[in-house]
Design an enzyme around this catalytic site. Structure first.
Site, mmCIF file in Angstrom:
data_model
loop_
_atom_site.group_PDB
_atom_site.id
_atom_site.type_symbol
_atom_site.label_atom_id
_atom_site.label_comp_id
_atom_site.label_asym_id
_atom_site.label_seq_id
_atom_site.Cartn_x
_atom_site.Cartn_y
_atom_site.Cartn_z
ATOM 1 C CG ASN A 422 -1.683 1.343 1.345
ATOM 2 O OD1 ASN A 422 -2.584 1.601 0.563
ATOM 3 N ND2 ASN A 422 -1.313 2.187 2.298
ATOM 4 C CD GLU A 423 -1.564 5.534 0.351
ATOM 5 O OE1 GLU A 423 -2.678 5.935 -0.021
ATOM 6 O OE2 GLU A 423 -0.985 5.971 1.370
ATOM 7 C CG MET A 424 5.161 1.045 1.072
ATOM 8 S SD MET A 424 5.383 -0.636 1.686
ATOM 9 C CE MET A 424 7.042 -1.012 1.179
#
Length: 819
Positions: A422-424
């Site tokens: 997620n969102e890295m």
């Protein structure tokens, strides 16, 4: 084969102390202390702060158990721990067995030589996760969310348990999943890989079995498939002495296909794979399977590159939400809670949930429920919003974790996609992580999410797509939140403070996150805040708000749309109306433009504690206004309005597989119901399509002197059945000249359910129904009711309630009652 459960009554103590206390396994330190009355409820007031010492301490769990001769007579005995949270050292009868530092993996240790007939003692020492990450973070700082205990990504533990912008800092410790002894002889099923091959209206179901052997003897593997109607098919495979792997298969001649919610039914087949040595059962596995094909279609088009899930050859518009852990203490999540949340998703016409990468891989009961209710699962691997270590031991731990969980879940009909994190990737590109001192961490990111995880998925689950990050354009470190390809996280509304209409300027291919906060339901607030704290800016209310300036944002948006409320309770309702309206504007826009966008998953479905958050169902399972709105804006056939001041265009969106015919009716009318202009138009909408109707130019009737007194009412009809109703005001609700709507109600009981008919003399904005003293899910709620219309709402009365009790407890409010 013998299984001996070790779950149940244990004892525990803080390391270094003498007194052993009763514990429950599966369970955890917080819940065991809470059951004994030794800590206050961390969810009430600011008690969270008073229990921080729990996760800062080491703990021990101890069990004395009996073992019989029959179990010891087997050739191999294993201690199997499905989940130890997290830094655990295991000893049996005073001898070391093993250790783990990963809550997401199963541990299996051979213990036959350590067990004795009669009494045995098992001790598990858990080290403090907070002390561990704090020490590692001091030595090698890693990036992470600001609302968390820093350094959580040093440990393979649910990231959000260290805190998030909706969650408390309450990292659990303990035996959080099943623990048991498994004993067998000759061989065991090390791995079973079920696959399907669809061809010519038939489905070949195969099971590739991999053995762990101790005897060179001939074995048999039986594959048994039971259809939804009870019919049984069976196939058998012989494995000669020394054979370690084989494939057994059978063909389903008349398969019943599994479909996502609202696209068809969800027939489920039961599969059993049995390993037999002569007449002795050596091992067995059972599975719940739905027969279906699935692909993620990414093809060039006029908008860029598509991102569309296709099930059984049918393109699906993914409608749903993001899922977080249903409790900060996962061992107290009940089967009923899981069923309620998944069933509520299906009732709101959702067909997909994204299991977000800051939580954990869910238990079987979650995926069982998704299989039953037709909810596709976007499954993140458990990495979120952080940089992660670059050590070889970390890579190996992740390899084992990922392999085990892919193997565990790959047979699921509901499982649609594996996503790396997620969102890295977004963090590396836009959040300032990409600095020279972080070069080795960026290389570690590339290794894990562009090589290790996709290679594991290709090897262990080749029939399902892998996606590197969310959001991502599928080009490493390039424009991860692109609207031209891949998925996007749209936080222009809320985090960037833009108006709801900003969603209409964001033509995404697939929106996997967008959201707006609200307060939880009033009865939920009562569970953690005393009446003295019923104020948006009170200490306790702000303690139960983890997003910086979150309460201020709600008030700011509130002044844009509504008059300030006269009391705290209506203020709670107004925050939920804002949330529902924000999500409606976004979803209706993306569904109108389904030739560009193929999915909308709002943030978030559920809560892990009672808190102000983006959830549409609060911690206690109460539906907020958004959950009811979702039932309308996710309906398979949707009539929506694209308004540009006095120019309004109605659209009919048809997500079904069949052509839809009906009528759209509209009426420009005063708040008192005087019709100024009206019309209707027949609608023909093909399968998986969105059609726009004739634009309505209303400038002649809607001027500066009248716009506060008129609304456009639009209705979708099929024959004599009104499917939906909505309104377009020409000013913000705060400026409408609303008057008392004079709502009248008629309540009757029909075939075991209550039917409430509500009629408005004047426009009632956001009619809100409730039963005082009970939680009820209505067939519709928080809806607009124009003058002269009647709306029938159905619901089930609380058990044991008479119609008279329901009538006395019924509360009907609308927007005007808030100010």
């Amino acid at each position: 084969m013998i299984l001996q459960s070790l779950a149940g009554a244990w004892q525990f103590r803080q390391a270094g102390t003498e007194e052993w206390l009763p514990a429950q396994v599966p369970g955890g330190v917080h819940t065991d202390l809470l059951a004994l009355g030794l800590i206050p409820d961390p969810f009430v007031g600011d008690n969270e702060l008073a229990v921080q010492w729990v996760a800062e301490s080491d703990w021990e769990y101890w069990l004395r158990f009996e073992v019989g001769a029959e179990l010891l007579d087997e050739e191999r005995v294993f201690l199997v721990c499905d989940g130890l949270d997290t830094l655990a050292e295991v000893t049996l009868n005073g001898q070391p067995v093993g250790r783990t530092d990963n809550m997401f993996r199963q541990c299996r240790w051979g213990v036959g030589a350590l067990l004795v007939e009669g009494q045995n003692e098992l001790l598990i020492h858990f080290a403090s996760p907070v002390a561990y990450i704090s020490e590692r973070q001091a030595a090698r700082p890693l990036q992470g969310p600001g609302q968390c205990i820093q350094g959580g990504s040093h440990l393979r533990k649910a990231p959000s348990q260290f805190g998030w912008d909706w969650g408390p800092q309450l990292p659990p410790i303990g035996i959080w999943r099943d623990i048991r002894l498994e004993a067998t002889s000759t061989a065991r099923l090390e791995e079973v890989h079920l696959r399907q091959h669809h061809l010519g209206g038939e489905v070949a179901v195969s099971a590739t079995v991999t053995l762990e052997r101790w005897q060179e003897v001939d074995l048999r593997v039986t594959l048994r498939l039971t259809a939804p109607d009870g019919r049984v098919q069976q196939a058998e495979l012989g494995l000669a002495s020394g054979a370690m792997e084989g494939v057994v298969s059978l063909t389903v001649a008349d398969p019943q296909l599994w479909w996502p919610n609202d696209y068809g039914t969800q027939p489920l087949y039961q599969v059993e794979v049995v390993l037999i040595d002569g007449e002795a059962l050596r091992d067995q596995r059972t599975f719940q399977v739905g027969l279906r094909t699935l692909e993620l279609r990414q093809e060039p088009d006029s908008h860029g590159t598509s991102f569309t899930f296709v099930v059984n050859g049918v393109p699906i518009f993914a409608k749903g939400a993001n899922w977080i852990p249903a409790d900060s203490f996962p061992t107290r999540i009940s089967d009923a809670q899981i069923e309620h949340l998944i069933a509520s998703s299906a009732q709101a016409h959702m067909n997909m949930l994204r299991v977000w990468g800051g939580g954990f891989y869910e238990e079987e009961r979650f995926y069982d429920a998704c299989d039953r209710h037709g909810i596709l699962v976007w499954q993140d691997f458990i990495f979120s919003c952080s940089t992660y270590p670059d050590a070889p031991a970390f890579f190996e731990s992740v390899r084992i974790e990922a392999t085990q969980n892919v193997q565990r879940l790959r047979h699921r009909a509901s499982l649609a996609l594996w996503c790396g994190n997620n969102e890295m990737e977004w963090g590396w590109v836009e959040w300032g992580w990409d600095r020279p001192e972080n070069l080795s961490l960026k290389r570690a990111y590339d290794r894990v999410f562009h090589h290790l995880l996709p290679e594991i998925c290709a090897q262990e689950d080749p029939d399902r797509p892998y996606w590197p990050s969310s959001p991502s354009s599928d080009v490493p470190f390039h424009d991860p939140n692109s609207v031209l390809a891949g998925d996007t996280h749209n936080w222009l509304v809320w985090h960037h403070n833009l108006p709801f209409a900003a969603y209409r300027e964001h033509p995404s291919r697939f929106v996997s996150e967008f959201g707006f906060q609200s307060l939880p339901c009033f009865e939920t607030i009562r569970a953690y805040a005393d009446e003295a704290d019923w104020n948006m800016t009170s200490y306790v209310m702000e303690h139960h708000q983890r997003n910086a300036a979150g309460n201020s944002k709600m008030v700011t948006y509130m002044t844009d749309h509504f008059r300030l409320p006269k009391a705290f309770r209506p203020l709670v309702g107004l925050t939920q109306l804002l949330q529902a309206e924000a999500m409606r504007v976004g979803v209706e826009h993306w569904r109108r433009n389904r030739d560009c966008t193929s999915g909308a998953l709002y943030w978030q479905l559920n809560d892990c504690w009672p808190v102000a958050s983006w959830a549409s169902i609060d911690y206690f399972g109460r539906w907020k206004a958004l959950q009811y709105a979702a039932r309308r804006f996710f309906a398979p056939v949707l009539l929506s309005a694209e308004d540009c001041d006095t120019l309004v265009t109605l659209h009919v969106t048809n997500d079904t597989n069949a052509r839809w015919s009906g009528t759209a009716r509209w009426s420009l009318e005063t708040l008192d119901g005087e019709v100024l202009r009206s019309g209707e138009q027949p609608v023909e909408a093909g399968p998986a399509s969105s059609v726009s109707l004739d634009p309505l130019a209303l400038a002649d009737e809607v001027g500066e002197d009248t716009r506060r007194e008129v609304v456009l009412v639009y209705e979708l009809w099929q024959g004599d059945n009104r499917l939906s109703l909505g309104i377009v005001p020409f000013v913000a609700s705060k400026h409408l000249k609303l008057a008392e709507p004079e709502l009248s109600t008629v309540l009757r009981e029909t075939q075991g359910e209550m039917v409430l008919e509500i009629t408005a003399r004047r426009l009632a904005r956001f009619v809100w129904l409730a039963l005082e003293g009970a939680d009820v899910i209505f067939s519709d709620n928080v809806f607009d009711l124009p003058a002269g219309r009647t709306h029938a709402v159905r619901f089930t009365a609380p058990e044991g309630w008479s119609a008279e009790q329901v009538q006395d407890a019924l509360r009907v409010h609308s927007l005007i009652d808030s100010f």
